[in-house]
Design an enzyme around this catalytic site. Sequence first.
Site, PDB file in Angstrom:
ATOM      1  N   ASP A   1     -23.109   8.831  -9.963  1.00  0.00           N
ATOM      2  CA  ASP A   1     -23.654   7.583  -9.444  1.00  0.00           C
ATOM      3  C   ASP A   1     -22.773   7.126  -8.295  1.00  0.00           C
ATOM      4  O   ASP A   1     -21.598   7.480  -8.221  1.00  0.00           O
ATOM      5  CB  ASP A   1     -23.722   6.517 -10.550  1.00  0.00           C
ATOM      6  CG  ASP A   1     -22.370   6.275 -11.182  1.00  0.00           C
ATOM      7  OD1 ASP A   1     -21.505   5.690 -10.510  1.00  0.00           O
ATOM      8  OD2 ASP A   1     -22.167   6.699 -12.345  1.00  0.00           O
TER       9      ASP A   1
ATOM     10  N   GLU B   1       0.830  -1.211   0.000  1.00  0.00           N
ATOM     11  CA  GLU B   1       0.000   0.000   0.000  1.00  0.00           C
ATOM     12  C   GLU B   1       0.865   1.263   0.000  1.00  0.00           C
ATOM     13  O   GLU B   1       0.640   2.177  -0.796  1.00  0.00           O
ATOM     14  CB  GLU B   1      -0.912  -0.004   1.239  1.00  0.00           C
ATOM     15  CG  GLU B   1      -1.807   1.209   1.361  1.00  0.00           C
ATOM     16  CD  GLU B   1      -2.836   1.264   0.249  1.00  0.00           C
ATOM     17  OE1 GLU B   1      -3.755   0.442   0.255  1.00  0.00           O
ATOM     18  OE2 GLU B   1      -2.711   2.132  -0.644  1.00  0.00           O
TER      19      GLU B   1
ATOM     20  N   ASP C   1     -17.519  11.005 -17.680  1.00  0.00           N
ATOM     21  CA  ASP C   1     -18.646  10.298 -17.063  1.00  0.00           C
ATOM     22  C   ASP C   1     -18.521   8.795 -17.349  1.00  0.00           C
ATOM     23  O   ASP C   1     -18.298   8.401 -18.493  1.00  0.00           O
ATOM     24  CB  ASP C   1     -19.951  10.854 -17.654  1.00  0.00           C
ATOM     25  CG  ASP C   1     -21.181  10.452 -16.859  1.00  0.00           C
ATOM     26  OD1 ASP C   1     -21.026   9.787 -15.812  1.00  0.00           O
ATOM     27  OD2 ASP C   1     -22.293  10.817 -17.281  1.00  0.00           O
TER      28      ASP C   1
ATOM     29  N   SER D   1      -7.525   1.974  -3.474  1.00  0.00           N
ATOM     30  CA  SER D   1      -6.216   2.418  -2.993  1.00  0.00           C
ATOM     31  C   SER D   1      -5.362   2.978  -4.125  1.00  0.00           C
ATOM     32  O   SER D   1      -4.480   3.789  -3.892  1.00  0.00           O
ATOM     33  CB  SER D   1      -5.443   1.235  -2.426  1.00  0.00           C
ATOM     34  OG  SER D   1      -5.949   0.825  -1.207  1.00  0.00           O
TER      35      SER D   1
ATOM     36  N   ASP E   1       1.070   4.057  -3.002  1.00  0.00           N
ATOM     37  CA  ASP E   1       0.677   5.448  -2.779  1.00  0.00           C
ATOM     38  C   ASP E   1       1.808   6.414  -3.137  1.00  0.00           C
ATOM     39  O   ASP E   1       1.572   7.490  -3.691  1.00  0.00           O
ATOM     40  CB  ASP E   1       0.248   5.641  -1.318  1.00  0.00           C
ATOM     41  CG  ASP E   1      -0.961   4.777  -0.944  1.00  0.00           C
ATOM     42  OD1 ASP E   1      -1.597   4.236  -1.865  1.00  0.00           O
ATOM     43  OD2 ASP E   1      -1.244   4.648   0.262  1.00  0.00           O
TER      44      ASP E   1
ATOM     45  N   GLY F   1     -24.251  10.870 -15.521  1.00  0.00           N
ATOM     46  CA  GLY F   1     -24.295  11.758 -14.361  1.00  0.00           C
ATOM     47  C   GLY F   1     -23.682  11.072 -13.152  1.00  0.00           C
ATOM     48  O   GLY F   1     -23.100   9.984 -13.259  1.00  0.00           O
TER      49      GLY F   1
END
Length: 562
Positions: free
Chosen positions: A543, A283, A522, A481, A287, A541
């Site tokens: 969601d 992780e 979108d 992540s 990152d 749009g």
Amino acid sequence: MTASSLFLASLLSLAAASPAFQNFVLQESLNSAPSGFSTSGPAADSTTLNLRIALASSNFAGLEQALYDVSTPSSANYGKHLSKAEVNAFLAPTSDAVSAVQAWLTSYGLTATSASSAGDWLSVTVPVSTANEMLAAKYETFVHTSTGKSYARTLSLVPPRRGVSTYTFNSSPATTFNNPLASGPVLSSPKPASNVSTDASSSCASKVTPACLQSLYGIPTTPATQTSNTIAVAGFIDQYANAADLKTFLKSFRTDMSSATTFTLQTLDGGSNPQSGSEAGDEANLDIQYTVGLATGVPVYFVSVGDQYQDGDLGGFLDIVNFLSDEDDVPNVMTTSYGENETDLSKSLAFKLCEAYAAFGARGTSILFASGDGGVEGGQDQSCKTYQAAFPAGCPYLTAVGSVTGVSPETASSFSSGGFSNYWGTADYQSDAVAAFLTAQGTTNKGLFNASGRGYPDVSAQGENVQIVVDGQTGGVDGTSCSSPIFASVIGLINDQLIAAGNSPLGFLNPWLYANPDMLNDVTSGSNPGCGAKGFTARSGWDPVTGLGTPNYPAMLAAAGL
Ligand SMILES: *[C@@H]1O[C@H](CO)[C@@H](O)[C@H](O)[C@H]1NC(C)=O
Ligand SMILES: *[C@@H]1O[C@H](CO)[C@@H](O)[C@H](O)[C@H]1NC(C)=O
Ligand SMILES: *[C@@H]1O[C@H](CO)[C@@H](O)[C@H](O)[C@H]1NC(C)=O
């Protein structure tokens, strides 16, 4: 054994009443420990607890209003972020509340230290025997069955009722059973980094690299120029970011960048960042590699939060935001790829933590969180009767990032957590977008979610088969992540251009995002099924799987006025 973490807090207003310390009202209680924990009896009297006590801020409503005022593009004060002193004036508890709590602590021979610069969090170390007495609690030792780790918690407590004007009391650790496991991405099919195809022209269709993201989202490769513009990457649970792996990553995937480009380190709560290859965290490396390696030239720092004041990562969430908010020059972006189930936190504790994000955002920091990888189930089994919401993603004062995969079109990742908070209501900035979704959805998912809640995620980015280097091996990882640091890098680069042009950084993003939905790509296919039901379906749009969509850098830059 040392136990610690945050405390819960019901935002309980206590009317002026008896001055007796022993008058209590029941604050929060649970009938039994949550699943996954079992009690092994009363905690030993001598067990040390690092209690955190939160006091109600004197004017959170004022802070919230100020946050929206500086974050809403149509506002005259847009971009005029608050100073630390201005934020602290809103956050600070009333002097009556401070003296009441001090007097209460003094009556037990205790002296608290401040755990936040505004003074709305205090820290005090007490033995279980004292905690039981002062909180009318019954601390027990609870064992987390799957990890064997044990924690002192109480199923109920009552805060002191004091003969002063109203104040709010919160403390920790108490009835919050945060899960000490945090799911991170796991490297799949690792290969020696030297044997990995790094064809820069490849698209994100089969695997995701910085080059394909630059091409897909129009992210510039030219280096940023502003040294004051920083991205903070949050690290918890002994996840360490490895500098040698970053170098290998840059040599493989950013041949146009100096492979000496690196990150700086900040630590708190006894945090560290050991550099042996075997301690490199999937992780943490992900990152760092998708901030340093994508936000070209933007200074990045890794903030390693130690275990000193936390059981899982809950105390860490509070401490890192208080720590960074205390800086005179806050980072312009913070990205965090850790989270919890909303139900793992007491509502009062979650609210108080969420207020700290509002304060940090008001300073001008864009706060990004991965929305979570449990889809609508959030780690429940398939027999679940309602969808689980995620925290901090459900807090309305930050930007939650979901996942997509594939190209032309990008499609929602089925694991992308999204939905509606049971704690916070639909935020004003998203009310039209959420209403449009609910109308379009009709009766699908009825009864499985809270239609009046804050909807999340807000945006999304690629999150499957993202190539990283860990301990010299290259492989792909999946998860929201991945998506949070990718989106953070886009914001970091826009901020660089804004600052170079003499403007403020973007700060709290959501009012700007929902006011400019067309600057995002979108995503209209895919869903996150769970609990034996359909889950939410991506559609035109906003969601609750992919939010407003994925970054379109040139369009976002234009919407930012450049
Ligand atoms: C590198 O990849 C090739 C084919 O893709 C394979 O034959 C070879 O064994 C690999 N070498 C290593 C060291 O993994
Ligand atoms: C959320 O709760 C479920 C059980 O309902 C658990 O399996 C899962 O690990 C939790 N997730 C996190 C991130 O704590
Ligand atoms: C639904 O969300 C609202 C916040 O808008 C909250 O007040 C309410 O308690 C939630 N309902 C349930 C059943 O959790």
